[in-house]
Scaffold this motif. Structure first.
Motif, PDB file in Angstrom:
ATOM      1  N   GLU A 197     -26.902 -52.761  -6.717  1.00  0.00           N
ATOM      2  CA  GLU A 197     -27.778 -52.192  -6.179  1.00  0.00           C
ATOM      3  C   GLU A 197     -29.016 -51.962  -5.944  1.00  0.00           C
ATOM      4  OE1 GLU A 197     -27.953 -48.420  -9.322  1.00  0.00           O
ATOM      5  OE2 GLU A 197     -26.260 -48.370  -9.631  1.00  0.00           O
ATOM      6  N   PHE A 198     -29.978 -53.147  -7.372  1.00  0.00           N
ATOM      7  CA  PHE A 198     -30.862 -53.482  -7.042  1.00  0.00           C
ATOM      8  C   PHE A 198     -30.810 -54.383  -5.204  1.00  0.00           C
ATOM      9  CE2 PHE A 198     -33.441 -57.241  -6.938  1.00  0.00           C
ATOM     10  CZ  PHE A 198     -34.871 -56.794  -6.955  1.00  0.00           C
ATOM     11  N   ARG A 199     -29.791 -55.388  -4.998  1.00  0.00           N
ATOM     12  CA  ARG A 199     -29.429 -56.765  -4.083  1.00  0.00           C
ATOM     13  C   ARG A 199     -29.742 -55.475  -2.892  1.00  0.00           C
ATOM     14  NH1 ARG A 199     -25.216 -58.503  -5.156  1.00  0.00           N
ATOM     15  NH2 ARG A 199     -23.607 -57.259  -3.748  1.00  0.00           N
ATOM     16  N   GLU A 200     -28.998 -54.118  -3.407  1.00  0.00           N
ATOM     17  CA  GLU A 200     -28.232 -53.504  -1.836  1.00  0.00           C
ATOM     18  C   GLU A 200     -29.720 -53.014  -1.242  1.00  0.00           C
ATOM     19  OE1 GLU A 200     -24.966 -51.150  -3.034  1.00  0.00           O
ATOM     20  OE2 GLU A 200     -24.217 -52.454  -3.097  1.00  0.00           O
ATOM     21  N   VAL A 201     -30.310 -52.159  -2.244  1.00  0.00           N
ATOM     22  CA  VAL A 201     -31.825 -51.929  -1.708  1.00  0.00           C
ATOM     23  C   VAL A 201     -32.864 -52.925  -1.628  1.00  0.00           C
ATOM     24  CG1 VAL A 201     -33.490 -49.878  -2.726  1.00  0.00           C
ATOM     25  CG2 VAL A 201     -31.526 -49.387  -3.370  1.00  0.00           C
ATOM     26  N   MET A 202     -32.616 -53.420  -1.811  1.00  0.00           N
ATOM     27  CA  MET A 202     -33.329 -54.511  -1.130  1.00  0.00           C
ATOM     28  C   MET A 202     -33.341 -55.089   0.121  1.00  0.00           C
ATOM     29  SD  MET A 202     -36.000 -56.403  -2.637  1.00  0.00           S
ATOM     30  CE  MET A 202     -36.135 -58.242  -2.107  1.00  0.00           C
ATOM     31  N   GLU A 203     -31.984 -54.808  -0.128  1.00  0.00           N
ATOM     32  CA  GLU A 203     -31.462 -55.613   2.054  1.00  0.00           C
ATOM     33  C   GLU A 203     -31.934 -54.885   2.921  1.00  0.00           C
ATOM     34  OE1 GLU A 203     -27.965 -56.764   1.178  1.00  0.00           O
ATOM     35  OE2 GLU A 203     -28.442 -59.423   0.484  1.00  0.00           O
ATOM     36  N   GLU A 204     -32.030 -53.292   2.132  1.00  0.00           N
ATOM     37  CA  GLU A 204     -31.684 -52.427   3.138  1.00  0.00           C
ATOM     38  C   GLU A 204     -33.757 -51.916   3.890  1.00  0.00           C
ATOM     39  OE1 GLU A 204     -30.518 -48.974   1.553  1.00  0.00           O
ATOM     40  OE2 GLU A 204     -28.682 -49.415   1.492  1.00  0.00           O
ATOM     41  N   ARG A 205     -34.583 -52.388   2.525  1.00  0.00           N
ATOM     42  CA  ARG A 205     -35.756 -52.488   2.801  1.00  0.00           C
ATOM     43  C   ARG A 205     -36.907 -53.231   3.492  1.00  0.00           C
ATOM     44  NH1 ARG A 205     -35.829 -47.957   3.723  1.00  0.00           N
ATOM     45  NH2 ARG A 205     -37.902 -48.364   3.943  1.00  0.00           N
ATOM     46  N   VAL A 206     -36.531 -54.860   3.335  1.00  0.00           N
ATOM     47  CA  VAL A 206     -36.666 -55.729   4.997  1.00  0.00           C
ATOM     48  C   VAL A 206     -36.011 -56.369   6.233  1.00  0.00           C
ATOM     49  CG1 VAL A 206     -37.528 -56.771   2.360  1.00  0.00           C
ATOM     50  CG2 VAL A 206     -35.199 -57.552   3.777  1.00  0.00           C
ATOM     51  N   ASN A 207     -36.543 -56.501   6.902  1.00  0.00           N
ATOM     52  CA  ASN A 207     -35.811 -56.907   7.906  1.00  0.00           C
ATOM     53  C   ASN A 207     -35.442 -58.134   7.821  1.00  0.00           C
ATOM     54  OD1 ASN A 207     -35.156 -57.867  10.613  1.00  0.00           O
ATOM     55  ND2 ASN A 207     -37.537 -57.104  11.519  1.00  0.00           N
ATOM     56  N   ARG A 208     -33.971 -58.496   8.495  1.00  0.00           N
ATOM     57  CA  ARG A 208     -33.495 -59.344   8.171  1.00  0.00           C
ATOM     58  C   ARG A 208     -33.221 -60.585   8.864  1.00  0.00           C
ATOM     59  NH1 ARG A 208     -28.573 -58.610   4.423  1.00  0.00           N
ATOM     60  NH2 ARG A 208     -28.402 -60.790   5.039  1.00  0.00           N
ATOM     61  N   ASP A 209     -34.314 -59.932  10.053  1.00  0.00           N
ATOM     62  CA  ASP A 209     -33.652 -61.768  10.556  1.00  0.00           C
ATOM     63  C   ASP A 209     -35.248 -61.847  10.343  1.00  0.00           C
ATOM     64  OD1 ASP A 209     -32.580 -60.173  12.479  1.00  0.00           O
ATOM     65  OD2 ASP A 209     -33.381 -59.237  13.454  1.00  0.00           O
ATOM     66  N   ARG A 210     -36.471 -61.267   9.367  1.00  0.00           N
ATOM     67  CA  ARG A 210     -37.095 -62.256   9.306  1.00  0.00           C
ATOM     68  C   ARG A 210     -37.566 -63.044   7.562  1.00  0.00           C
ATOM     69  NH1 ARG A 210     -42.652 -59.005  11.632  1.00  0.00           N
ATOM     70  NH2 ARG A 210     -41.576 -59.521  14.264  1.00  0.00           N
ATOM     71  N   VAL A 211     -36.457 -62.099   6.808  1.00  0.00           N
ATOM     72  CA  VAL A 211     -36.505 -62.686   5.628  1.00  0.00           C
ATOM     73  C   VAL A 211     -35.297 -63.310   5.246  1.00  0.00           C
ATOM     74  CG1 VAL A 211     -36.643 -61.956   3.114  1.00  0.00           C
ATOM     75  CG2 VAL A 211     -37.806 -61.231   4.811  1.00  0.00           C
ATOM     76  N   PHE A 212     -35.056 -64.356   4.601  1.00  0.00           N
ATOM     77  CA  PHE A 212     -33.910 -65.490   4.367  1.00  0.00           C
ATOM     78  C   PHE A 212     -33.902 -64.722   2.306  1.00  0.00           C
ATOM     79  CE2 PHE A 212     -32.228 -68.734   2.566  1.00  0.00           C
ATOM     80  CZ  PHE A 212     -30.511 -69.151   2.799  1.00  0.00           C
ATOM     81  N   PHE A 213     -32.396 -64.937   2.574  1.00  0.00           N
ATOM     82  CA  PHE A 213     -31.929 -64.365   1.206  1.00  0.00           C
ATOM     83  C   PHE A 213     -30.882 -65.416   0.237  1.00  0.00           C
ATOM     84  CE2 PHE A 213     -32.632 -59.680   2.238  1.00  0.00           C
ATOM     85  CZ  PHE A 213     -33.712 -59.601   1.521  1.00  0.00           C
ATOM     86  N   SER A 214     -31.569 -66.200  -0.418  1.00  0.00           N
ATOM     87  CA  SER A 214     -30.726 -67.590  -0.678  1.00  0.00           C
ATOM     88  C   SER A 214     -29.230 -66.651  -1.340  1.00  0.00           C
ATOM     89  CB  SER A 214     -31.334 -67.988  -2.426  1.00  0.00           C
ATOM     90  OG  SER A 214     -31.455 -67.091  -3.403  1.00  0.00           O
ATOM     91  N   GLU A 215     -28.595 -67.574  -1.857  1.00  0.00           N
ATOM     92  CA  GLU A 215     -27.171 -67.633  -1.860  1.00  0.00           C
ATOM     93  C   GLU A 215     -27.172 -67.616  -3.246  1.00  0.00           C
ATOM     94  OE1 GLU A 215     -24.309 -67.484  -0.403  1.00  0.00           O
ATOM     95  OE2 GLU A 215     -25.265 -68.339   1.731  1.00  0.00           O
ATOM     96  N   GLY A 216     -28.150 -67.443  -4.163  1.00  0.00           N
ATOM     97  CA  GLY A 216     -28.401 -67.480  -5.029  1.00  0.00           C
ATOM     98  C   GLY A 216     -28.492 -65.882  -5.516  1.00  0.00           C
ATOM     99  N   PHE A 217     -28.594 -65.244  -4.564  1.00  0.00           N
ATOM    100  CA  PHE A 217     -29.440 -63.680  -4.569  1.00  0.00           C
ATOM    101  C   PHE A 217     -28.393 -62.719  -4.134  1.00  0.00           C
ATOM    102  CE2 PHE A 217     -30.885 -60.204  -2.044  1.00  0.00           C
ATOM    103  CZ  PHE A 217     -31.685 -59.342  -3.584  1.00  0.00           C
ATOM    104  N   LYS A 218     -27.895 -63.205  -3.224  1.00  0.00           N
ATOM    105  CA  LYS A 218     -26.194 -62.794  -2.363  1.00  0.00           C
ATOM    106  C   LYS A 218     -25.304 -62.473  -3.619  1.00  0.00           C
ATOM    107  CE  LYS A 218     -27.543 -63.939   2.220  1.00  0.00           C
ATOM    108  NZ  LYS A 218     -27.156 -64.955   3.410  1.00  0.00           N
ATOM    109  N   ALA A 219     -25.652 -63.391  -4.445  1.00  0.00           N
ATOM    110  CA  ALA A 219     -24.426 -63.998  -5.453  1.00  0.00           C
ATOM    111  C   ALA A 219     -24.733 -62.711  -7.174  1.00  0.00           C
ATOM    112  CB  ALA A 219     -24.167 -65.472  -6.354  1.00  0.00           C
ATOM    113  N   LEU A 220     -25.887 -61.871  -7.068  1.00  0.00           N
ATOM    114  CA  LEU A 220     -26.422 -61.091  -7.760  1.00  0.00           C
ATOM    115  C   LEU A 220     -25.320 -59.804  -8.172  1.00  0.00           C
ATOM    116  CD1 LEU A 220     -30.234 -60.969  -7.811  1.00  0.00           C
ATOM    117  CD2 LEU A 220     -28.606 -62.516  -9.533  1.00  0.00           C
TER     118      LEU A 220
END
Length: 220
Positions: A197-220
């Motif tokens: 839930e935290f990861r999904e809401v985070m990804e919705e709140r930021v500009n994915r073209d400007r913010v990089f999410f590591s594989e570790g974060f994606k795996a949460l």
């Protein structure tokens, strides 16, 4: 904030205790008898006042933070901190209270003249225990439109503005910003079942073209 103020408290407590020891045992410093200083009590009051200001600054920051997170409706998403994190916070608060208590006793045993400093350490003990008993039920992690808010023994605000990278490393979640600014908080603040839930809401709140999410974060 809590960490920096704790460092300052420790940094200024050591010379303060050294001064009190010199005063109690009539030790000379640079060939000056400390016990005969004309304004020694004023010095003790000044030291006590400075330490008290640091404690007040830390206490206000804590209480404002947990009061803000006390109301979940203020957030897009929020959750109480995990049980493991609560145990850690309780341990840290108790240890800080115990250290302050023994510092208070040591100062009083050395000389009654240093009672202002002892009084400040006593206030610190009360503040720690009051925060532990009253506020631990309000410890939360929340996401607003502008930031991630983490409130337990200290308050962390991790804004989305200027964010460039989010990654995990050794049980810590790092937020990297422009101009080499980096903020972080322990991953175990969030209950494991709330990671998706935290990861999904985070990804919705930021500009994915400007913010990089590591594989570790994606795996949460």
């Amino acid at each position: 904030m809590n960490r920096s103020i704790n460092i300052l408290l420790i940094f200024f407590s050591f010379p303060s205790l050294a001064f009190i020891i010199c005063l109690a045992f009539d030790i000379r410093f640079l060939n000056i008898p400390i016990a005969d200083l004309p304004y020694r009590f004023h010095i003790l009051v000044g030291v006590a006042t400075f330490l008290l200001l640091l404690i007040i600054r830390r206490s206000v920051s804590r209480w404002v933070g947990v009061t803000m997170t006390r109301k979940p409706e203020r957030f897009i998403w929020s959750t109480p901190v995990s049980k493991d994190r609560k145990k850690q916070v309780r341990l840290f608060l108790i240890l800080e209270a115990v250290i302050a208590f023994f510092a208070m006793i040591a100062v009083l045993m050395l000389t009654d003249e240093a009672w202002p400093v002892a009084l400040v350490y006593g206030i610190m003990v009360i503040d720690q225990l009051a925060f532990l008993l009253i506020a631990q039920g309000w410890f939360r992690v929340g996401i607003t439109h502008k930031a991630v808010v983490v409130a337990d023994r200290e308050v962390r605000l991790l804004f989305f503005s200027g964010l460039r990278r989010v990654e995990t490393h050794q049980q810590t979640l790092y937020f990297e910003y422009i101009e080499d600014l980096q903020l972080s908080f322990p991953i175990n603040c969030i209950p494991k079942e709330k990671y998706p839930e935290f990861r999904e809401v985070m990804e919705e709140r930021v500009n994915r073209d400007r913010v990089f999410f590591s594989e570790g974060f994606k795996a949460l």
